[in-house]
Structures are given as structure tokens and as C-alpha cells.
Design a protein around this motif. Structure first.
Motif, mmCIF file in Angstrom:
data_model
loop_
_atom_site.group_PDB
_atom_site.id
_atom_site.type_symbol
_atom_site.label_atom_id
_atom_site.label_comp_id
_atom_site.label_asym_id
_atom_site.label_seq_id
_atom_site.Cartn_x
_atom_site.Cartn_y
_atom_site.Cartn_z
ATOM 1 N N ASP A 252 -11.141 -27.526 -1.556
ATOM 2 C CA ASP A 252 -9.823 -27.474 -0.898
ATOM 3 C C ASP A 252 -9.142 -26.135 -1.135
ATOM 4 O OD1 ASP A 252 -7.702 -28.952 0.571
ATOM 5 O OD2 ASP A 252 -6.599 -28.607 -1.310
ATOM 6 N N SER A 253 -9.257 -25.640 -2.360
ATOM 7 C CA SER A 253 -8.658 -24.335 -2.681
ATOM 8 C C SER A 253 -9.322 -23.243 -1.867
ATOM 9 C CB SER A 253 -8.816 -24.047 -4.177
ATOM 10 O OG SER A 253 -8.099 -25.000 -4.918
ATOM 11 N N GLN A 254 -10.612 -23.322 -1.755
ATOM 12 C CA GLN A 254 -11.334 -22.320 -0.976
ATOM 13 C C GLN A 254 -10.944 -22.401 0.509
ATOM 14 O OE1 GLN A 254 -15.463 -22.986 -1.777
ATOM 15 N NE2 GLN A 254 -15.346 -22.136 -3.889
ATOM 16 N N THR A 255 -10.766 -23.649 0.990
ATOM 17 C CA THR A 255 -10.385 -23.823 2.404
ATOM 18 C C THR A 255 -9.025 -23.219 2.676
ATOM 19 O OG1 THR A 255 -11.685 -25.843 2.535
ATOM 20 C CG2 THR A 255 -9.993 -25.520 4.208
ATOM 21 N N TRP A 256 -8.059 -23.531 1.785
ATOM 22 C CA TRP A 256 -6.722 -22.973 1.973
ATOM 23 C C TRP A 256 -6.726 -21.462 1.792
ATOM 24 C CZ3 TRP A 256 -3.024 -25.275 4.356
ATOM 25 C CH2 TRP A 256 -2.957 -26.667 4.381
ATOM 26 N N PHE A 257 -7.562 -21.018 0.923
ATOM 27 C CA PHE A 257 -7.669 -19.556 0.766
ATOM 28 C C PHE A 257 -8.187 -18.916 2.057
ATOM 29 C CE2 PHE A 257 -10.175 -15.780 -0.302
ATOM 30 C CZ PHE A 257 -9.206 -14.998 -0.905
ATOM 31 N N VAL A 258 -9.194 -19.595 2.613
ATOM 32 C CA VAL A 258 -9.743 -19.079 3.885
ATOM 33 C C VAL A 258 -8.687 -19.121 4.978
ATOM 34 C CG1 VAL A 258 -11.442 -19.489 5.709
ATOM 35 C CG2 VAL A 258 -12.103 -19.647 3.291
ATOM 36 N N TYR A 259 -7.971 -20.288 4.993
ATOM 37 C CA TYR A 259 -6.900 -20.402 5.975
ATOM 38 C C TYR A 259 -5.839 -19.303 5.785
ATOM 39 C CZ TYR A 259 -8.710 -24.980 7.400
ATOM 40 O OH TYR A 259 -9.481 -25.985 7.881
ATOM 41 N N GLY A 260 -5.449 -19.082 4.541
ATOM 42 C CA GLY A 260 -4.429 -18.056 4.255
ATOM 43 C C GLY A 260 -4.908 -16.659 4.648
ATOM 44 N N VAL B 161 -3.352 -14.227 7.415
ATOM 45 C CA VAL B 161 -2.964 -12.834 7.141
ATOM 46 C C VAL B 161 -3.678 -11.906 8.097
ATOM 47 C CG1 VAL B 161 -3.041 -10.981 5.447
ATOM 48 C CG2 VAL B 161 -2.364 -13.307 4.747
ATOM 49 N N LEU B 162 -4.962 -12.153 8.237
ATOM 50 C CA LEU B 162 -5.760 -11.299 9.122
ATOM 51 C C LEU B 162 -5.268 -11.408 10.555
ATOM 52 C CD1 LEU B 162 -8.158 -9.398 9.498
ATOM 53 C CD2 LEU B 162 -9.630 -11.434 9.758
ATOM 54 N N LEU B 163 -4.937 -12.668 10.927
ATOM 55 C CA LEU B 163 -4.419 -12.866 12.271
ATOM 56 C C LEU B 163 -3.083 -12.124 12.469
ATOM 57 C CD1 LEU B 163 -4.682 -14.248 15.037
ATOM 58 C CD2 LEU B 163 -3.543 -16.267 14.026
ATOM 59 N N GLY B 164 -2.238 -12.172 11.442
ATOM 60 C CA GLY B 164 -0.957 -11.458 11.505
ATOM 61 C C GLY B 164 -1.167 -9.961 11.641
ATOM 62 N N VAL B 165 -2.126 -9.447 10.917
ATOM 63 C CA VAL B 165 -2.426 -8.012 10.980
ATOM 64 C C VAL B 165 -2.910 -7.647 12.374
ATOM 65 C CG1 VAL B 165 -3.938 -6.180 10.117
ATOM 66 C CG2 VAL B 165 -2.867 -7.812 8.525
ATOM 67 N N ILE B 166 -3.792 -8.540 12.870
ATOM 68 C CA ILE B 166 -4.350 -8.269 14.198
ATOM 69 C C ILE B 166 -3.235 -8.294 15.242
ATOM 70 C CG2 ILE B 166 -5.870 -9.207 15.979
ATOM 71 C CD1 ILE B 166 -7.743 -10.137 13.724
ATOM 72 N N ILE B 167 -2.373 -9.308 15.105
ATOM 73 C CA ILE B 167 -1.276 -9.419 16.062
ATOM 74 C C ILE B 167 -0.372 -8.183 15.967
ATOM 75 C CG2 ILE B 167 0.821 -10.740 16.595
ATOM 76 C CD1 ILE B 167 -0.741 -13.264 15.843
ATOM 77 N N THR B 168 -0.093 -7.773 14.724
ATOM 78 C CA THR B 168 0.757 -6.595 14.524
ATOM 79 C C THR B 168 0.144 -5.374 15.173
ATOM 80 O OG1 THR B 168 1.523 -7.530 12.438
ATOM 81 C CG2 THR B 168 1.876 -5.165 12.760
#
Length: 231
Positions: free
Chosen positions: A196-204, A208-215
Motif C-alpha cells: 500500500d505504501s508503495q502504491t501511494w508512493f507511486v500515485y504521489g 507530481v510528475l503529472l503536475g510537472v508535465i502539466i506545468t
């Protein structure tokens, strides 16, 4: 005078003397009954005839003798003290006289009475011992009954203890099984937590990556104003 006549005269003299002594010692009244004693004193001679020297003037009737030599009318005998001599055969008997028999019978009766008394005393003692043994047996039976009851209780306690031990062993097995299952569940929970921690880490990270891409993308795709419009 023949030997037989002399012997008869000797016996008659002895009997007469005894009768005379009895008469002299009797009381004056004649209605009481008396008997002449059968005690007889026999002389022992040096040889087998009345002419031989008398060695012992009076062997009492009932005296025990040993025969050394037996002739027609006389026998050579030996006394208890070892002395020897000759006695007419008519005074010798193959069995003890009545007085000795009576005395012997009285002694036997006394011995029998003594043995009877001893047996009676022994029987009384054995009866007392028997009663004592009966009491001991009764006490032993009571003690045995009590011990049997205690033994049954001990057996019952032992059976309960065995049941408790079996139950304990079963509970120990069940506890071990539950402990194993709990350990497995904990391990699975830890694994799931990690996943679960790994999943949320991946999600996070993805966010972040998506935010960077959007930016990066959004400014590029925004339409630029014309310069004339700005002037």
C-alpha cells in the motif's frame, strides 16, 4: 523233708505271721472288714536250694530283677545294685504285681491329666490368640476398605489429571496453530502495508510528475497574443 514241703511251710509261716500281726493290731470289735497285705519278702540265697546261705533276707514283692540263669525250680538273678543270687521260681512273675500296676496306672493317669490340663491351657491360649487375630483381621479389613476408597480417589484424581494433561496438550497444539496463523496474518499485513505504501508512493510520484508535465505543457499550448493587439 522235700524242698516243696519246706517251701510250703515257709509260705505258711509267712502268711501266719502276717495274719497274726493283723489280728493283734485289729480293734476289739470284729465287725470291721480287713485284708492281709500282699507285700511279700523273699530271701535270696547263694545257691539254688534252701540249704544255701541267705544273701538277702527280704526282697520286697515288686522288686525288679534280671534273670541270669533259669533252672527247673530256681533262677539266678541280678539286682539293681549288681548283686546276684538264687530265688525260687514260684516268687518270680513275668508281669509286675497289682500294686505296681496300680501305681503305674495312677502315674499314667496323672500324666494324662497333666497333658489334658496342658492341652486345655493351650486351647485357651489359642482361643485367645484366635480372638485377637479376628480383631486384627477386622481392623485390617477396615483399613483395607479405607485404603481401597483412597485408592479409588487417587485413581479418579489421576484420571482427571490425565484428562487435564490431554486437554492441556490439545490446547497447546491449538495455541501453537493459532500462533502460527497469527504470525502468517501479521506477515501478510506487513506485506500489504508495504504494498500500500508503495502504491501511494507511486500515485504521489505520478501526481507530481503529472503536475510537472502539466506545468510544462500548459504554457506551451496557451495561444500567444498578437503584437498588434498589444499596440
Amino acid at each position: 523233708m522235700s524242698k516243696t514241703t519246706k517251701i510250703s511251710m515257709f509260705k505258711a509261716g509267712l502268711i501266719g505271721s502276717a495274719l497274726m500281726a493283723s489280728l493283734l493290731s485289729a480293734p476289739s470289735f470284729a465287725q470291721q472288714t480287713r485284708w492281709i497285705s500282699d507285700v511279700l519278702y523273699v530271701p535270696m540265697r547263694k545257691g539254688p536250694s534252701n540249704q544255701h546261705t541267705i544273701l538277702h533276707r527280704g526282697l520286697k514283692s515288686g522288686t525288679r530283677l534280671s534273670i541270669i540263669e533259669a533252672q527247673e525250680n530256681w533262677s539266678q538273678v541280678r539286682l539293681a545294685d549288681g548283686s546276684t543270687g538264687w530265688i525260687p521260681n514260684q516268687y518270680l512273675l513275668e508281669e509286675p504285681i497289682a500294686a505296681l500296676k496300680l501305681e503305674d496306672a495312677a502315674q499314667k493317669a496323672q500324666r494324662s491329666s497333666n497333658r489334658y490340663q496342658e492341652a486345655a491351657d493351650k486351647l485357651k491360649q489359642l482361643s485367645a490368640e484366635n480372638e485377637s487375630l479376628k480383631k486384627q483381621l477386622s481392623n485390617s479389613e477396615q483399613g483395607s476398605s479405607a485404603l481401597s476408597s483412597e485408592l479409588n480417589q487417587i485413581k479418579q484424581i489421576s484420571a482427571n489429571a490425565i484428562d487435564l494433561n490431554n486437554n492441556y496438550q490439545q490446547l497447546a497444539k491449538d495455541h501453537q496453530l493459532l500462533q502460527t496463523e497469527l504470525d502468517v496474518a501479521r506477515a501478510e499485513n506487513e506485506r500489504l502495508k508495504k504494498e500500500d505504501s508503495q502504491t501511494w508512493f507511486v500515485y504521489g510520484a505520478g501526481a507530481v510528475l503529472l503536475g510537472v508535465i502539466i506545468t510544462l505543457i500548459v504554457p506551451a499550448i496557451r495561444p500567444r497574443r498578437r503584437r498588434s493587439e498589444w499596440g
